[in-house]
Write an enzyme that holds these catalytic residues in place. Sequence first.
Site, PDB file in Angstrom:
ATOM      1  N   LYS A   1     -19.956 -12.961  41.937  1.00 18.06           N
ATOM      2  CA  LYS A   1     -18.518 -12.706  42.165  1.00 18.06           C
ATOM      3  C   LYS A   1     -18.281 -11.262  42.636  1.00 18.06           C
ATOM      4  O   LYS A   1     -17.532 -11.031  43.572  1.00 18.06           O
ATOM      5  CB  LYS A   1     -17.709 -12.956  40.868  1.00 18.06           C
ATOM      6  CG  LYS A   1     -17.848 -14.352  40.291  1.00 18.06           C
ATOM      7  CD  LYS A   1     -16.973 -14.556  39.076  1.00 18.06           C
ATOM      8  CE  LYS A   1     -17.360 -13.740  37.876  1.00 18.06           C
ATOM      9  NZ  LYS A   1     -18.670 -14.095  37.272  1.00 18.06           N
TER      10      LYS A   1
ATOM     11  N   ARG B   1     -10.423 -16.089  32.701  1.00 20.43           N
ATOM     12  CA  ARG B   1     -11.653 -16.615  32.108  1.00 20.43           C
ATOM     13  C   ARG B   1     -11.362 -17.667  31.054  1.00 20.43           C
ATOM     14  O   ARG B   1     -12.302 -18.218  30.478  1.00 20.43           O
ATOM     15  CB  ARG B   1     -12.410 -15.470  31.461  1.00 20.43           C
ATOM     16  CG  ARG B   1     -13.734 -15.164  32.175  1.00 20.43           C
ATOM     17  CD  ARG B   1     -14.293 -13.962  31.532  1.00 20.43           C
ATOM     18  NE  ARG B   1     -15.647 -13.674  31.679  1.00 20.43           N
ATOM     19  CZ  ARG B   1     -16.123 -12.673  32.417  1.00 20.43           C
ATOM     20  NH1 ARG B   1     -15.336 -11.970  33.184  1.00 20.43           N
ATOM     21  NH2 ARG B   1     -17.394 -12.396  32.378  1.00 20.43           N
TER      22      ARG B   1
ATOM     23  N   ARG C   1     -31.022  -7.797  37.059  1.00 18.42           N
ATOM     24  CA  ARG C   1     -29.913  -7.016  37.629  1.00 18.42           C
ATOM     25  C   ARG C   1     -29.836  -5.636  36.978  1.00 18.42           C
ATOM     26  O   ARG C   1     -30.040  -5.492  35.785  1.00 18.42           O
ATOM     27  CB  ARG C   1     -28.602  -7.769  37.386  1.00 18.42           C
ATOM     28  CG  ARG C   1     -27.375  -7.034  37.917  1.00 18.42           C
ATOM     29  CD  ARG C   1     -26.257  -7.980  38.172  1.00 18.42           C
ATOM     30  NE  ARG C   1     -25.464  -8.264  36.992  1.00 18.42           N
ATOM     31  CZ  ARG C   1     -24.343  -8.989  37.028  1.00 18.42           C
ATOM     32  NH1 ARG C   1     -23.917  -9.501  38.170  1.00 18.42           N
ATOM     33  NH2 ARG C   1     -23.664  -9.209  35.954  1.00 18.42           N
TER      34      ARG C   1
ATOM     35  N   ARG D   1     -27.380  -3.419  31.806  1.00 19.58           N
ATOM     36  CA  ARG D   1     -26.205  -3.452  30.928  1.00 19.58           C
ATOM     37  C   ARG D   1     -26.575  -3.941  29.532  1.00 19.58           C
ATOM     38  O   ARG D   1     -27.462  -4.772  29.389  1.00 19.58           O
ATOM     39  CB  ARG D   1     -25.144  -4.384  31.531  1.00 19.58           C
ATOM     40  CG  ARG D   1     -24.336  -3.735  32.628  1.00 19.58           C
ATOM     41  CD  ARG D   1     -23.510  -4.697  33.437  1.00 19.58           C
ATOM     42  NE  ARG D   1     -22.874  -5.767  32.697  1.00 19.58           N
ATOM     43  CZ  ARG D   1     -22.077  -6.674  33.248  1.00 19.58           C
ATOM     44  NH1 ARG D   1     -21.796  -6.608  34.550  1.00 19.58           N
ATOM     45  NH2 ARG D   1     -21.534  -7.628  32.552  1.00 19.58           N
TER      46      ARG D   1
ATOM     47  N   ARG E   1     -23.379 -15.446  26.726  1.00 16.02           N
ATOM     48  CA  ARG E   1     -22.368 -15.394  27.802  1.00 16.02           C
ATOM     49  C   ARG E   1     -22.322 -16.721  28.560  1.00 16.02           C
ATOM     50  O   ARG E   1     -21.256 -17.180  28.956  1.00 16.02           O
ATOM     51  CB  ARG E   1     -22.667 -14.248  28.767  1.00 16.02           C
ATOM     52  CG  ARG E   1     -22.268 -12.893  28.179  1.00 16.02           C
ATOM     53  CD  ARG E   1     -22.871 -11.758  28.966  1.00 16.02           C
ATOM     54  NE  ARG E   1     -22.268 -11.573  30.267  1.00 16.02           N
ATOM     55  CZ  ARG E   1     -22.866 -10.924  31.273  1.00 16.02           C
ATOM     56  NH1 ARG E   1     -24.069 -10.440  31.134  1.00 16.02           N
ATOM     57  NH2 ARG E   1     -22.228 -10.779  32.417  1.00 16.02           N
TER      58      ARG E   1
HETATM   59  P1  AMP Z   1     -18.183  -9.224  33.518  1.00 16.93           P
HETATM   60  O1  AMP Z   1     -18.616  -7.909  34.058  1.00 16.93           O
HETATM   61  O2  AMP Z   1     -17.084  -9.859  34.317  1.00 16.93           O
HETATM   62  O3  AMP Z   1     -19.334 -10.153  33.254  1.00 16.93           O
HETATM   63  O4  AMP Z   1     -17.512  -8.925  32.088  1.00 16.93           O
HETATM   64  C1  AMP Z   1     -18.250  -8.298  31.047  1.00 16.93           C
HETATM   65  C2  AMP Z   1     -17.636  -8.610  29.705  1.00 16.93           C
HETATM   66  O5  AMP Z   1     -16.267  -8.132  29.664  1.00 16.93           O
HETATM   67  C3  AMP Z   1     -17.506 -10.103  29.368  1.00 16.93           C
HETATM   68  O6  AMP Z   1     -18.709 -10.635  28.831  1.00 16.93           O
HETATM   69  C4  AMP Z   1     -16.366 -10.077  28.350  1.00 16.93           C
HETATM   70  O7  AMP Z   1     -16.800  -9.577  27.096  1.00 16.93           O
HETATM   71  C5  AMP Z   1     -15.432  -9.027  28.950  1.00 16.93           C
HETATM   72  N1  AMP Z   1     -14.456  -9.626  29.903  1.00 16.93           N
HETATM   73  C6  AMP Z   1     -14.369  -9.390  31.243  1.00 16.93           C
HETATM   74  N2  AMP Z   1     -13.358 -10.088  31.787  1.00 16.93           N
HETATM   75  C7  AMP Z   1     -12.790 -10.776  30.784  1.00 16.93           C
HETATM   76  C8  AMP Z   1     -11.704 -11.706  30.708  1.00 16.93           C
HETATM   77  N3  AMP Z   1     -10.995 -12.057  31.806  1.00 16.93           N
HETATM   78  N4  AMP Z   1     -11.404 -12.245  29.490  1.00 16.93           N
HETATM   79  C9  AMP Z   1     -12.087 -11.900  28.379  1.00 16.93           C
HETATM   80  N5  AMP Z   1     -13.133 -11.039  28.379  1.00 16.93           N
HETATM   81  C10 AMP Z   1     -13.486 -10.481  29.565  1.00 16.93           C
END
Ligand code: AMP
Length: 214
Positions: free
Chosen positions: A13, A88, A127, A160, A171
Amino acid sequence: MRLILLGAPGAGKGTVAKMLTAIDGSVQISTGDILRAAVKAGSALGQKAEAFMKAGDLVPDSLIMDIMGERLQAADCQAGFLLDGFPRTIPQAEALKELLGKLGLTLDAAVSLEVPREVILDRLTTRRTCVDCSAIYNVKSNPPKQDGICDKCGAKVIQRDDETEEAISNRLEVYNAKTAPLVGFYSKEGLLLNVNATSSEVVVAQIKSHLGIA
Ligand code: AMP
């Protein structure tokens, strides 16, 4: 353009969003990047979000909607936006629909990036991410020129906290339980575009063709 990018962690994404910003100046809005910056800054938001993120769990909907309610009204969103990692959950999707209605905005599409699970697992464990500019690298297919240093800004490139095997498997479970149902939600809304996302270039080409962009 105004798009939602749906897909499991590691579906690409962020990469696709970055490629799309170059087309018409639409801004990439990544809730994950916003939250990581808040954790790094030690802000009240960061303190509330940190433990959820480390475990690979979702941050509560109310916190996310506070962030997005403000972010979508910023001046730079007038050129369009690419939502990367938001919504999400179904409640977030419903709240977004209401918010956009109030702002008088419509979405062009919700693009679902489909990638086989083995590819996702391989991408996530290999990654690496720049701590400062969030540039994405891959130890196998796209390593930084100098080990551990970002080519673009010179900051550190790291794995990360939520990309350990345990957090990744959580996740993916959270994705299947809470986020995958959004595909059905946007299909009913008549906004869904399914794309095979093994190649980011192909995804961008399909989005452009869907939107009628040359
Ligand atoms: P990402 O970089 O998009 O994978 O997001 C990393 C982490 O941030 C996720 O595993 C969640 O803990 C939190 N997070 C990001 N976006 C959201 C969202 N829209 N709703 C809830 N938690 C989020």
